[in-house]
Design a protein around this motif. Structure first.
Motif, PDB file in Angstrom:
ATOM      1  N   ALA A  58       0.818  -1.213   0.000  1.00  0.00           N
ATOM      2  CA  ALA A  58       0.000   0.000   0.000  1.00  0.00           C
ATOM      3  C   ALA A  58       0.853   1.266   0.000  1.00  0.00           C
ATOM      4  N   ASP A  59       2.010   1.212   0.632  1.00  0.00           N
ATOM      5  CA  ASP A  59       2.906   2.363   0.723  1.00  0.00           C
ATOM      6  C   ASP A  59       3.718   2.468  -0.568  1.00  0.00           C
ATOM      7  N   GLU A  60       3.539   3.560  -1.305  1.00  0.00           N
ATOM      8  CA  GLU A  60       4.201   3.723  -2.587  1.00  0.00           C
ATOM      9  C   GLU A  60       5.728   3.730  -2.473  1.00  0.00           C
ATOM     10  N   SER A  61       6.269   4.308  -1.410  1.00  0.00           N
ATOM     11  CA  SER A  61       7.732   4.341  -1.268  1.00  0.00           C
ATOM     12  C   SER A  61       8.282   2.935  -1.013  1.00  0.00           C
ATOM     13  N   ARG A  62       7.572   2.122  -0.226  1.00  0.00           N
ATOM     14  CA  ARG A  62       7.991   0.725  -0.016  1.00  0.00           C
ATOM     15  C   ARG A  62       7.914  -0.055  -1.324  1.00  0.00           C
ATOM     16  N   SER A  63       6.866   0.200  -2.087  1.00  0.00           N
ATOM     17  CA  SER A  63       6.699  -0.463  -3.376  1.00  0.00           C
ATOM     18  C   SER A  63       7.849  -0.108  -4.316  1.00  0.00           C
ATOM     19  N   GLU A  64       8.212   1.158  -4.355  1.00  0.00           N
ATOM     20  CA  GLU A  64       9.316   1.591  -5.224  1.00  0.00           C
ATOM     21  C   GLU A  64      10.654   1.011  -4.769  1.00  0.00           C
ATOM     22  N   ARG A  65      10.873   0.916  -3.446  1.00  0.00           N
ATOM     23  CA  ARG A  65      12.116   0.301  -2.944  1.00  0.00           C
ATOM     24  C   ARG A  65      12.169  -1.176  -3.310  1.00  0.00           C
ATOM     25  N   PHE A  66      11.037  -1.863  -3.171  1.00  0.00           N
ATOM     26  CA  PHE A  66      10.977  -3.276  -3.544  1.00  0.00           C
ATOM     27  C   PHE A  66      11.233  -3.429  -5.045  1.00  0.00           C
TER      28      PHE A  66
END
Length: 135
Positions: A58-66
């Motif tokens: 759900a967190d866009e920054s976590r998604s981008e890091r992944f």
């Protein structure tokens, strides 16, 4: 987890250089199926030509890091062996799986020691569903 699906946009994603590459409706359907049937997958995302088109995070920054980590795995693997199709990295805290087909990549994180063959099967099935849908 299917309720946490986040598509990057609605409609279709434009491919670099023009044209439409991915129907996000088809991506969302295939991705929701993956998250529903694959209980061992804690997080997953789909990349099309380096663009995140679906993510369970759900967190866009976590998604981008992944996504950045998935891209690095593919790049590193490609340096060692051209034509990389899949990779699994086992870490003490869990495993990361990547399956690539053409310009599409699907990555997933699982707890430690998952049934690897099943995870790869589920990820390949998700990508195949996208191809079958013409996404």
């Amino acid at each position: 987890m299917a309720g946490r699906l986040r598509a990057a946009a609605t409609g279709s994603a434009p491919r670099r250089g023009g044209g439409v590459s991915v129907s996000l409706v088809a991506v969302a359907a295939a991705f929701s199926d993956l998250m529903e049937i694959s209980s061992q997958i804690e997080a997953a995302l789909v990349l099309d030509e380096d663009r995140v088109v679906a993510s369970s995070l759900a967190d866009e920054s976590r998604s981008e890091r992944f996504a950045a980590g998935i891209r690095r795995l593919v790049e590193t693997g490609e340096k060692k062996r051209a034509g990389l199709k899949q990779v699994e990295v086992a870490l003490p805290e869990g495993n990361v799986f990547v399956v690539r087909e053409g310009g599409r990549v699907i990555g997933a994180a699982t707890p430690a020691s998952p049934p690897s063959a099943l995870v790869f099967y589920d990820l390949r099935s998700c990508l195949s569903a996208l191809v079958a849908e013409g996404a």
